[in-house]
Design an enzyme around this catalytic site. Sequence first.
Site, short mmCIF file in Angstrom:
data_model
loop_
_atom_site.label_atom_id
_atom_site.label_comp_id
_atom_site.label_asym_id
_atom_site.label_seq_id
_atom_site.Cartn_x
_atom_site.Cartn_y
_atom_site.Cartn_z
N ASN A 1 39.40 48.46 74.32
CA ASN A 1 38.88 49.83 74.29
C ASN A 1 39.96 50.84 74.68
O ASN A 1 40.07 51.91 74.09
CB ASN A 1 37.67 49.97 75.22
CG ASN A 1 36.51 49.10 74.78
OD1 ASN A 1 35.95 49.29 73.71
ND2 ASN A 1 36.17 48.11 75.58
N ASP A 2 40.75 50.50 75.69
CA ASP A 2 41.84 51.38 76.09
C ASP A 2 42.84 51.59 74.97
O ASP A 2 43.27 52.71 74.69
CB ASP A 2 42.57 50.79 77.30
CG ASP A 2 41.84 51.04 78.61
OD1 ASP A 2 41.12 52.05 78.71
OD2 ASP A 2 41.98 50.22 79.53
N VAL A 3 43.25 50.49 74.34
CA VAL A 3 44.27 50.58 73.30
C VAL A 3 43.73 51.37 72.10
O VAL A 3 44.43 52.21 71.52
CB VAL A 3 44.73 49.17 72.88
CG1 VAL A 3 45.63 49.24 71.66
CG2 VAL A 3 45.46 48.49 74.04
#
Length: 393
Positions: free
Chosen positions: A173-175
Amino acid sequence: MGAPVGVGWAGATGGRPTGGGPLSGVRVLLVGTFVAGPFGAFLLGHMGADVIKIESPGGDPWRERGFYYSDGMRSIVVDLKKPEGREVFRSLAEGADVIVDNLRPGVGAGLGVDYPTIAAYNPDVVTVSLTGFGQSGPLAMEPGFDPVLQAWSGQCVAQGGDDIPVLYTVPVNDVSAAALIAFGACTGLFHRMKTGEGQAISTSLVAASMYMQSAELVRGEFPPLLRRGGRDFTGPSELDRYYRTKDGWVRVQASVGTTVGDVRDALGVRASDDLEAAFATVDSTTAVDRLTAAQVPAAIARQHRDVVVSGDHPGRFTHRRPEGPYTYYRPQQYMSFSRSSYEQDMYPPGAGEHTTSILEELDLGADERERLVDSCAVIVGEPMKPRILNPYR
Protein backbone atom coordinates in the site's frame (compact mmCIF):
# COMPACT_ATOMS: atom_id res chain seq x y z
CA MET A 1 5.61 32.23 -6.34
CA GLY A 2 6.57 28.90 -7.84
CA ALA A 3 8.51 29.09 -11.06
CA PRO A 4 7.12 27.65 -14.30
CA VAL A 5 7.99 24.06 -15.03
CA GLY A 6 11.48 23.77 -16.44
CA VAL A 7 12.54 27.20 -15.16
CA GLY A 8 12.39 26.67 -11.39
CA TRP A 9 15.08 26.88 -8.74
CA ALA A 10 17.66 24.12 -8.85
CA GLY A 11 20.47 23.31 -6.45
CA ALA A 12 23.07 20.63 -5.85
CA THR A 13 20.76 17.84 -4.79
CA GLY A 14 21.94 14.94 -2.67
CA GLY A 15 25.36 14.81 -4.30
CA ARG A 16 23.74 14.44 -7.74
CA PRO A 17 24.54 17.01 -10.46
CA THR A 18 21.48 18.98 -11.54
CA GLY A 19 20.46 19.78 -15.06
CA GLY A 20 19.02 16.45 -16.18
CA GLY A 21 15.80 14.51 -16.16
CA PRO A 22 12.30 15.46 -17.27
CA LEU A 23 11.56 17.22 -13.94
CA SER A 24 14.81 19.17 -13.84
CA GLY A 25 14.10 22.64 -12.44
CA VAL A 26 11.09 21.51 -10.42
CA ARG A 27 11.46 22.16 -6.71
CA VAL A 28 9.74 19.75 -4.31
CA LEU A 29 9.37 20.12 -0.54
CA LEU A 30 8.64 17.01 1.49
CA VAL A 31 6.95 17.20 4.89
CA GLY A 32 6.59 13.49 5.48
CA THR A 33 7.92 10.45 7.29
CA PHE A 34 8.07 6.66 7.00
CA VAL A 35 7.48 5.23 3.52
CA ALA A 36 4.69 6.52 1.30
CA GLY A 37 5.31 10.28 1.58
CA PRO A 38 9.11 10.12 1.24
CA PHE A 39 8.96 7.50 -1.49
CA GLY A 40 6.47 9.59 -3.48
CA ALA A 41 8.83 12.58 -3.32
CA PHE A 42 11.75 10.27 -4.06
CA LEU A 43 10.09 9.20 -7.32
CA LEU A 44 9.89 12.86 -8.35
CA GLY A 45 13.56 13.26 -7.49
CA HIS A 46 14.28 10.12 -9.48
CA MET A 47 13.02 12.03 -12.53
CA GLY A 48 15.25 15.01 -11.89
CA ALA A 49 13.33 17.19 -9.41
CA ASP A 50 15.19 18.92 -6.60
CA VAL A 51 13.72 17.50 -3.37
CA ILE A 52 14.22 19.07 0.05
CA LYS A 53 13.11 16.97 3.00
CA ILE A 54 11.87 19.13 5.87
CA GLU A 55 12.21 17.11 9.07
CA SER A 56 11.09 17.73 12.63
CA PRO A 57 13.70 18.00 15.40
CA GLY A 58 13.32 14.28 16.09
CA GLY A 59 13.94 13.43 12.43
CA ASP A 60 12.09 10.88 10.35
CA PRO A 61 11.82 7.77 12.60
CA TRP A 62 12.14 5.59 9.52
CA ARG A 63 15.15 7.40 8.10
CA GLU A 64 17.73 4.70 8.85
CA ARG A 65 15.65 1.59 8.28
CA GLY A 66 14.08 3.10 5.18
CA PHE A 67 17.04 5.20 4.06
CA TYR A 68 16.50 4.31 0.42
CA TYR A 69 13.18 6.17 0.35
CA SER A 70 15.06 9.44 0.93
CA ASP A 71 17.73 8.85 -1.70
CA GLY A 72 18.78 11.97 -3.59
CA MET A 73 17.13 14.45 -1.23
CA ARG A 74 18.63 17.16 0.91
CA SER A 75 17.53 17.44 4.52
CA ILE A 76 16.86 20.48 6.67
CA VAL A 77 15.56 20.09 10.23
CA VAL A 78 12.96 22.78 11.03
CA ASP A 79 10.78 23.09 14.12
CA LEU A 80 7.48 24.10 12.58
CA LYS A 81 6.01 24.66 16.03
CA LYS A 82 8.22 27.72 16.45
CA PRO A 83 7.38 30.99 14.62
CA GLU A 84 10.96 31.23 13.38
CA GLY A 85 10.72 27.71 11.98
CA ARG A 86 7.50 28.52 10.15
CA GLU A 87 9.23 31.57 8.62
CA VAL A 88 11.99 29.32 7.31
CA PHE A 89 9.36 27.01 5.82
CA ARG A 90 7.59 29.96 4.19
CA SER A 91 10.84 31.14 2.62
CA LEU A 92 11.31 27.68 1.12
CA ALA A 93 7.67 27.31 0.07
CA GLU A 94 7.59 30.67 -1.71
CA GLY A 95 9.66 29.16 -4.51
CA ALA A 96 8.34 25.59 -4.39
CA ASP A 97 6.55 23.94 -7.28
CA VAL A 98 5.29 20.89 -5.37
CA ILE A 99 4.82 20.22 -1.65
CA VAL A 100 4.23 16.64 -0.49
CA ASP A 101 2.97 15.77 3.00
CA ASN A 102 1.55 12.72 4.74
CA LEU A 103 0.12 14.45 7.80
CA ARG A 104 -3.23 13.60 9.37
CA PRO A 105 -6.13 15.85 8.34
CA GLY A 106 -5.95 19.22 10.08
CA VAL A 107 -2.36 18.87 11.27
CA GLY A 108 -0.94 20.76 8.29
CA ALA A 109 -3.16 23.78 8.95
CA GLY A 110 -1.84 24.07 12.49
CA LEU A 111 1.73 24.08 11.19
CA GLY A 112 1.11 26.43 8.28
CA VAL A 113 1.88 23.79 5.63
CA ASP A 114 -1.66 23.36 4.28
CA TYR A 115 -2.71 24.42 0.78
CA PRO A 116 -4.85 27.48 1.70
CA THR A 117 -2.03 28.96 3.80
CA ILE A 118 0.67 28.35 1.18
CA ALA A 119 -1.49 29.35 -1.79
CA ALA A 120 -2.04 32.76 -0.19
CA TYR A 121 1.61 33.61 -0.93
CA ASN A 122 2.38 31.05 -3.66
CA PRO A 123 -0.79 30.56 -5.76
CA ASP A 124 1.11 28.44 -8.31
CA VAL A 125 1.93 25.71 -5.82
CA VAL A 126 0.75 22.12 -6.25
CA THR A 127 0.30 20.29 -2.96
CA VAL A 128 -0.13 16.53 -2.66
CA SER A 129 -1.39 15.23 0.69
CA LEU A 130 -1.51 11.57 1.67
CA THR A 131 -3.50 10.22 4.61
CA GLY A 132 -4.28 6.73 5.79
CA PHE A 133 -8.06 6.79 5.44
CA GLY A 134 -8.84 9.93 3.45
CA GLN A 135 -9.49 13.56 4.38
CA SER A 136 -12.97 12.95 5.82
CA GLY A 137 -15.12 10.18 7.21
CA PRO A 138 -15.21 8.23 10.50
CA LEU A 139 -11.66 6.89 10.12
CA ALA A 140 -10.02 10.06 8.80
CA MET A 141 -8.11 10.80 12.00
CA GLU A 142 -6.88 7.24 12.50
CA PRO A 143 -3.17 6.61 11.86
CA GLY A 144 -2.57 4.63 8.68
CA PHE A 145 0.28 2.15 8.37
CA ASP A 146 0.76 -0.37 5.61
CA PRO A 147 0.24 -3.54 7.73
CA VAL A 148 -2.92 -2.01 9.22
CA LEU A 149 -4.26 -1.24 5.74
CA GLN A 150 -3.37 -4.73 4.56
CA ALA A 151 -5.59 -6.17 7.28
CA TRP A 152 -8.35 -3.54 7.03
CA SER A 153 -8.69 -3.85 3.24
CA GLY A 154 -8.88 -7.65 3.16
CA GLN A 155 -5.49 -8.14 1.52
CA CYS A 156 -4.05 -10.34 4.28
CA VAL A 157 -7.01 -12.71 4.29
CA ALA A 158 -7.04 -12.88 0.49
CA GLN A 159 -3.32 -13.72 0.51
CA GLY A 160 -3.82 -16.38 3.19
CA GLY A 161 -6.86 -17.94 1.59
CA ASP A 162 -8.67 -20.33 3.92
CA ASP A 163 -5.74 -20.37 6.34
CA ILE A 164 -4.08 -17.76 8.60
CA PRO A 165 -4.01 -14.20 7.16
CA VAL A 166 -0.62 -13.54 5.56
CA LEU A 167 1.22 -10.22 5.61
CA TYR A 168 2.85 -9.05 2.40
CA THR A 169 6.47 -8.40 3.32
CA VAL A 170 6.61 -5.74 0.58
CA PRO A 171 4.75 -2.64 1.87
CA VAL A 172 2.35 -2.80 -1.05
CA ASN A 173 0.00 0.00 0.00
CA ASP A 174 2.83 2.39 0.81
CA VAL A 175 4.62 1.75 -2.47
CA SER A 176 1.44 2.07 -4.53
CA ALA A 177 0.43 5.23 -2.67
CA ALA A 178 3.87 6.69 -3.43
CA ALA A 179 3.25 6.08 -7.12
CA LEU A 180 -0.10 7.88 -6.78
CA ILE A 181 1.68 10.82 -5.11
CA ALA A 182 4.15 11.12 -7.98
CA PHE A 183 1.43 10.67 -10.58
CA GLY A 184 -0.77 13.27 -8.89
CA ALA A 185 2.11 15.75 -8.66
CA CYS A 186 2.98 15.38 -12.33
CA THR A 187 -0.70 15.72 -13.29
CA GLY A 188 -0.95 18.85 -11.15
CA LEU A 189 2.13 20.31 -12.84
CA PHE A 190 0.63 19.52 -16.25
CA HIS A 191 -2.60 21.26 -15.26
CA ARG A 192 -0.59 24.27 -14.09
CA MET A 193 1.31 24.33 -17.37
CA LYS A 194 -2.01 24.53 -19.26
CA THR A 195 -3.87 26.93 -17.00
CA GLY A 196 -1.31 28.64 -14.77
CA GLU A 197 -3.23 27.43 -11.72
CA GLY A 198 -1.93 25.50 -8.75
CA GLN A 199 -4.17 23.20 -6.75
CA ALA A 200 -4.47 20.85 -3.76
CA ILE A 201 -4.38 17.12 -4.49
CA SER A 202 -5.08 14.40 -1.96
CA THR A 203 -4.85 10.63 -1.94
CA SER A 204 -4.67 7.90 0.71
CA LEU A 205 -3.45 4.43 1.55
CA VAL A 206 -7.06 3.32 1.20
CA ALA A 207 -7.16 4.67 -2.35
CA ALA A 208 -3.98 2.74 -3.16
CA SER A 209 -5.42 -0.45 -1.68
CA MET A 210 -8.69 -0.08 -3.60
CA TYR A 211 -6.75 0.57 -6.78
CA MET A 212 -4.66 -2.58 -6.39
CA GLN A 213 -7.71 -4.69 -5.55
CA SER A 214 -10.04 -3.17 -8.12
CA ALA A 215 -10.80 -6.55 -9.72
CA GLU A 216 -11.20 -8.41 -6.42
CA LEU A 217 -13.56 -5.80 -4.99
CA VAL A 218 -15.98 -5.81 -7.94
CA ARG A 219 -19.37 -7.09 -6.81
CA GLY A 220 -22.27 -8.22 -8.95
CA GLU A 221 -25.00 -10.80 -9.44
CA PHE A 222 -22.62 -13.70 -9.96
CA PRO A 223 -20.94 -16.27 -7.73
CA PRO A 224 -17.54 -15.33 -6.33
CA LEU A 225 -14.55 -16.60 -8.32
CA LEU A 226 -11.94 -16.30 -5.56
CA ARG A 227 -9.22 -18.91 -5.67
CA ARG A 228 -8.60 -20.13 -2.16
CA GLY A 229 -5.64 -21.87 -0.68
CA GLY A 230 -3.80 -22.29 2.57
CA ARG A 231 -0.81 -20.51 4.04
CA ASP A 232 1.57 -22.46 1.78
CA PHE A 233 -0.59 -22.21 -1.33
CA THR A 234 1.55 -23.12 -4.36
CA GLY A 235 -1.03 -22.50 -7.08
CA PRO A 236 -4.55 -23.37 -8.25
CA SER A 237 -3.66 -26.05 -10.83
CA GLU A 238 -0.86 -28.26 -12.14
CA LEU A 239 -0.14 -25.77 -14.92
CA ASP A 240 -0.26 -22.66 -12.73
CA ARG A 241 1.86 -23.17 -9.63
CA TYR A 242 5.25 -23.50 -7.95
CA TYR A 243 7.18 -26.77 -8.01
CA ARG A 244 10.03 -27.77 -5.74
CA THR A 245 13.18 -28.83 -7.61
CA LYS A 246 16.44 -30.39 -6.45
CA ASP A 247 17.87 -26.99 -5.50
CA GLY A 248 14.92 -24.62 -5.07
CA TRP A 249 11.59 -23.72 -6.66
CA VAL A 250 10.28 -23.07 -10.17
CA ARG A 251 7.14 -21.18 -11.15
CA VAL A 252 5.15 -22.56 -14.09
CA GLN A 253 2.55 -20.38 -15.82
CA ALA A 254 1.49 -22.43 -18.80
CA SER A 255 -0.33 -20.77 -21.66
CA VAL A 256 -3.86 -21.67 -22.69
CA GLY A 257 -3.80 -24.91 -24.68
CA THR A 258 -0.81 -26.37 -22.86
CA THR A 259 -1.42 -29.77 -21.28
CA VAL A 260 0.17 -31.65 -18.42
CA GLY A 261 1.51 -34.02 -21.05
CA ASP A 262 3.32 -31.12 -22.72
CA VAL A 263 5.09 -30.33 -19.45
CA ARG A 264 6.03 -33.99 -18.95
CA ASP A 265 7.43 -34.14 -22.47
CA ALA A 266 9.44 -30.96 -21.90
CA LEU A 267 10.93 -32.40 -18.71
CA GLY A 268 11.67 -35.72 -20.43
CA VAL A 269 9.71 -37.92 -18.00
CA ARG A 270 7.23 -40.70 -18.51
CA ALA A 271 3.59 -40.02 -19.26
CA SER A 272 2.59 -41.65 -15.98
CA ASP A 273 4.98 -39.63 -13.81
CA ASP A 274 3.58 -37.22 -11.24
CA LEU A 275 4.69 -33.64 -11.97
CA GLU A 276 5.81 -32.95 -8.41
CA ALA A 277 8.04 -36.02 -8.48
CA ALA A 278 9.31 -35.10 -11.96
CA PHE A 279 10.38 -31.60 -10.94
CA ALA A 280 12.07 -32.98 -7.83
CA THR A 281 14.50 -34.95 -10.01
CA VAL A 282 16.00 -31.91 -11.81
CA ASP A 283 17.63 -28.66 -10.75
CA SER A 284 15.86 -25.36 -11.29
CA THR A 285 18.01 -24.16 -14.19
CA THR A 286 17.52 -27.41 -16.12
CA ALA A 287 13.78 -27.37 -15.55
CA VAL A 288 13.41 -23.77 -16.75
CA ASP A 289 15.67 -24.35 -19.77
CA ARG A 290 13.64 -27.38 -20.87
CA LEU A 291 10.29 -25.70 -20.33
CA THR A 292 11.41 -22.53 -22.12
CA ALA A 293 12.62 -24.60 -25.09
CA ALA A 294 9.13 -26.14 -25.22
CA GLN A 295 7.55 -22.64 -25.05
CA VAL A 296 6.11 -23.22 -21.59
CA PRO A 297 6.57 -20.01 -19.53
CA ALA A 298 8.56 -20.72 -16.36
CA ALA A 299 11.05 -19.00 -14.07
CA ILE A 300 13.24 -19.79 -11.09
CA ALA A 301 11.87 -18.42 -7.81
CA ARG A 302 14.88 -16.31 -6.86
CA GLN A 303 16.07 -14.66 -3.70
CA HIS A 304 16.36 -10.85 -3.68
CA ARG A 305 20.14 -11.04 -3.81
CA ASP A 306 19.99 -13.18 -6.95
CA VAL A 307 17.96 -10.48 -8.70
CA VAL A 308 20.51 -7.81 -7.81
CA VAL A 309 23.77 -9.59 -8.61
CA SER A 310 22.63 -11.79 -11.51
CA GLY A 311 23.53 -9.28 -14.23
CA ASP A 312 20.18 -9.86 -15.96
CA HIS A 313 19.56 -6.11 -16.08
CA PRO A 314 22.84 -4.30 -16.83
CA GLY A 315 22.89 -0.79 -15.42
CA ARG A 316 19.81 -1.30 -13.30
CA PHE A 317 21.67 -1.41 -9.99
CA THR A 318 24.50 0.62 -8.51
CA HIS A 319 26.77 -0.37 -5.64
CA ARG A 320 27.03 2.08 -2.76
CA ARG A 321 29.72 2.28 -0.07
CA PRO A 322 28.51 4.91 2.42
CA GLU A 323 30.48 5.95 5.48
CA GLY A 324 30.73 3.02 7.86
CA PRO A 325 30.87 -0.76 7.42
CA TYR A 326 27.81 -1.16 5.22
CA THR A 327 27.56 -1.55 1.48
CA TYR A 328 24.36 -1.86 -0.48
CA TYR A 329 22.93 -2.00 -3.96
CA ARG A 330 20.18 0.34 -5.11
CA PRO A 331 17.99 0.24 -8.21
CA GLN A 332 18.90 2.72 -10.92
CA GLN A 333 16.47 4.45 -13.25
CA TYR A 334 12.94 3.06 -13.33
CA MET A 335 12.42 4.42 -16.83
CA SER A 336 14.40 6.03 -19.61
CA PHE A 337 13.70 9.13 -21.70
CA SER A 338 14.82 9.76 -25.25
CA ARG A 339 15.02 13.55 -24.91
CA SER A 340 15.75 14.14 -21.23
CA SER A 341 18.14 11.40 -20.20
CA TYR A 342 20.40 12.00 -17.23
CA GLU A 343 22.85 10.30 -14.92
CA GLN A 344 21.89 9.57 -11.32
CA ASP A 345 24.21 9.64 -8.34
CA MET A 346 21.81 9.74 -5.41
CA TYR A 347 22.50 9.33 -1.69
CA PRO A 348 20.25 9.46 1.39
CA PRO A 349 20.79 12.55 3.60
CA GLY A 350 21.27 12.70 7.33
CA ALA A 351 18.69 14.65 9.33
CA GLY A 352 19.66 18.29 8.93
CA GLU A 353 22.75 17.47 6.89
CA HIS A 354 22.00 20.30 4.46
CA THR A 355 20.46 22.79 6.90
CA THR A 356 23.33 25.27 6.59
CA SER A 357 23.61 25.18 2.80
CA ILE A 358 19.84 25.51 2.34
CA LEU A 359 19.71 28.52 4.66
CA GLU A 360 22.58 30.07 2.71
CA GLU A 361 20.57 29.65 -0.50
CA LEU A 362 17.77 31.61 1.19
CA ASP A 363 20.26 34.49 1.47
CA LEU A 364 20.28 34.32 5.26
CA GLY A 365 23.45 35.81 6.70
CA ALA A 366 25.71 34.12 9.22
CA ASP A 367 24.19 36.01 12.17
CA GLU A 368 20.64 35.05 11.18
CA ARG A 369 21.63 31.41 10.64
CA GLU A 370 23.31 31.35 14.04
CA ARG A 371 20.21 32.84 15.66
CA LEU A 372 17.99 30.17 14.13
CA VAL A 373 20.32 27.41 15.30
CA ASP A 374 20.63 28.87 18.80
CA SER A 375 16.83 29.09 19.12
CA CYS A 376 16.51 25.45 17.93
CA ALA A 377 14.18 26.62 15.15
CA VAL A 378 16.54 24.70 12.87
CA ILE A 379 19.06 21.96 13.62
CA VAL A 380 22.30 21.19 11.80
CA GLY A 381 23.01 17.48 11.40
CA GLU A 382 25.55 15.03 10.08
CA PRO A 383 25.58 12.60 7.12
CA MET A 384 23.54 9.45 7.69
CA LYS A 385 24.95 6.00 8.26
CA PRO A 386 22.35 3.64 6.76
CA ARG A 387 21.30 0.45 8.50
CA ILE A 388 20.60 -2.44 6.17
CA LEU A 389 17.46 -3.91 7.68
CA ASN A 390 14.36 -5.49 6.18
CA PRO A 391 11.39 -3.54 7.56
CA TYR A 392 9.02 -6.47 8.00
CA ARG A 393 11.21 -9.51 8.73
